[in-house]
Design an enzyme around this catalytic site. Structure first.
Site: not given
Ligand code: MV4
Length: 446
Positions: A275, A292
């Site tokens: 991802e 997975r």
């Molecule tokens: C982030 C981000 C912005 N900047 N990291 C959300 C789930 C987790 N796996 C990581 N996520 C995020 N990490 C940084 N440095 C924004 C998100 C995020 C997000 C990421 C993927 C899909 C949807 C999201 C919704 C809100 C925030």
């Protein structure tokens, strides 16, 4: 090749796996809870074993009951599907110790990738782009403050054991950080029993684009292009598509190379997903690796014309991957049909399906375990079907999807179908103009 596989899961994915097994001449064993006696995975498997009461903890997550079912039925492998025990290192290890092949990642791989700070450190070392941030966990608020000064606000404080959007917080100042250092750690401790934290630069309005990878036990790795999963609500994906409307040939090459680098650095075996967060300038950063089969593997299958569950089983049996080089020519979209009421704060809507009519026709695929008269139990995930279309272009895949959504009749429970119809008619969505924040200000019309 395996003679008999136990499927440690329920619902559409259990059925999906049973279908591939039967096509490969492999016998199947279903396990089910008391609430799933009427489920199709029980009916279509060659054998079925009741493993406990309705509650997941006492059935689909109950390792001793599943291992006992595997021993009684004499299977040579277990497929965990997604969710439940699919990324449980202990379960993978217990299967191994009992001489049952776990069709998924090794215990070590699951642990390493499940710990986000470790996964990022590993990937950074391998040369995969990561978000600027701390090198592993930060152990005190003083260190966190120093790190924030270096990274520069806004930053994101994240729990290394985090997942599903829990245990993370955006901070714009030392004051925010001080507060988050207390509350986010407490939240992580409660949710995961682990409050280790790391920090990253906050990427504003990223896209979530992931790369499907496959690795075999002979050291061969390939990627099968991307999926755009930016259409999410509260970290629950609702629509996925491939190719991403944001993708360019250059970016796909770079992200594909990075994903293969990631897989080979950890000697990944099986199907997995890398991802990435992608910013508006098309910089991409490793976010996490899923060890997975994913819910959205279907759209990749539709455009590459390969069965990923079959690939998974073959790789687990020690067979080499071959001829999986892929250049995207088709377009596929998946809409998740959940028994939820999008007009009532997306409240779960379990209960009896009184009328069911599924759409059909060229380029339409439905993966589901439900039927007319089926009662959706309240104990599990609300996803009841995946509606997938495939066509030559994005426009055609969307038109086909709208046609199929309008043909889909599910009565007796509320579903996400009306949401999907409005989304697919949205101008910005149709223009490919969206990111992970899209649904925050998407207005549903009554
Ligand atoms: C982030 C981000 C912005 N900047 N990291 C959300 C789930 C987790 N796996 C990581 N996520 C995020 N990490 C940084 N440095 C924004 C998100 C995020 C997000 C990421 C993927 C899909 C949807 C999201 C919704 C809100 C925030």
């Amino acid at each position: 090749m395996f003679k008999k596989i136990l499927i440690a899961n329920r619902g559409e994915i259990a059925l999906r796996i049973i279908r591939t097994c039967h096509e490969m001449g492999i016998k199947t064993v279903a396990v089910y809870s008391k609430a799933d006696e009427e489920s199709l995975h029980v009916r279509f498997a060659d054998e079925a074993v009741c493993i406990g009461p309705a509650s997941s903890t006492d059935s689909y997550l109950h390792i001793p009951a599943i291992i006992a079912a595997a021993e009684i039925t004499n299977v040579d492998a277990i497929h965990p599907g997604y969710g439940f025990l699919s990324e449980n290192a202990k379960f993978s290890k217990i299967c191994e110790e009992n001489g049952i092949k776990f069709i998924g990642a090794s215990p070590d791989m699951i642990s390493k990738m499940g710990d986000k700070a470790t996964a990022i450190k590993t990937m950074k070392k391998a040369g995969v782009p990561t978000v600027p941030g701390t090198d592993g966990i930060v152990s005190s608020f003083e260190d966190a403050k120093k790190a924030a000064k270096k990274i520069k606000y806004p930053i994101m404080l994240k729990a290394t054991a985090g997942g599903g959007g829990k245990g993370m917080k955006v901070c714009n100042s030392d004051k925010d950080l001080k507060e988050a250092w207390k509350t986010t750690r407490r939240e992580a401790k409660a949710a995961f029993g682990n409050d280790d934290m790391y920090m990253e630069k906050f990427i504003v309005d990223p896209r979530h684009i992931e790369i499907q990878i496959v690795g075999d036990s002979h050291g061969n790795y390939c990627h099968l292009s991307e999926r755009d999963c930016s259409i999410q609500r509260r970290h629950q994906k609702l629509v996925e598509e491939t190719p991403s409307p944001f993708m360019t040939d250059k970016l796909r090459k770079a992200m594909g190379d990075a994903a293969v680098k990631a897989a080979s650095a950890v000697k990944y075996e099986g199907v997995g997903t890398v991802e990435f967060l992608v910013d508006k300038d098309r910089n991409f950063y490793f976010m996490e690796m899923n060890t997975r089969l994913q819910v959205e593997h279907t759209i990749t299958e539709e455009v590459i014309d390969h069965d990923l569950v079959q690939e998974q089983i073959k790789v687990a049996a020690g067979i080499k991957i071959s001829g999986m080089d892929y250049f995207p020519t088709k377009h596929s979209i998946q809409c998740r049909i959940n028994a939820e009421d999008p007009f009532n704060d997306w409240r779960p809507s379990p209960g009896k399906i009184t009328t069911y009519h599924a759409p059909g026709g060229h380029g339409v695929r439905i993966d589901t375990h439900v039927y007319s008269g089926y009662t959706i139990p309240p104990h599990y995930d609300s996803m009841i079907a995946k509606l997938i279309t495939v066509a030559q272009t994005r426009e055609e895949a969307i038109s086909k999807m709208l046609r199929a959504l309008n043909e889909y009749i599910i009565e007796g429970v509320k579903t996400t179908i009306p949401f999907h119809i409005q989304l697919l008619n949205n101008e910005d969505f149709r223009a490919g103009n969206f990111n992970t924040g899209f649904l925050d200000d998407f207005e549903l019309k009554e």
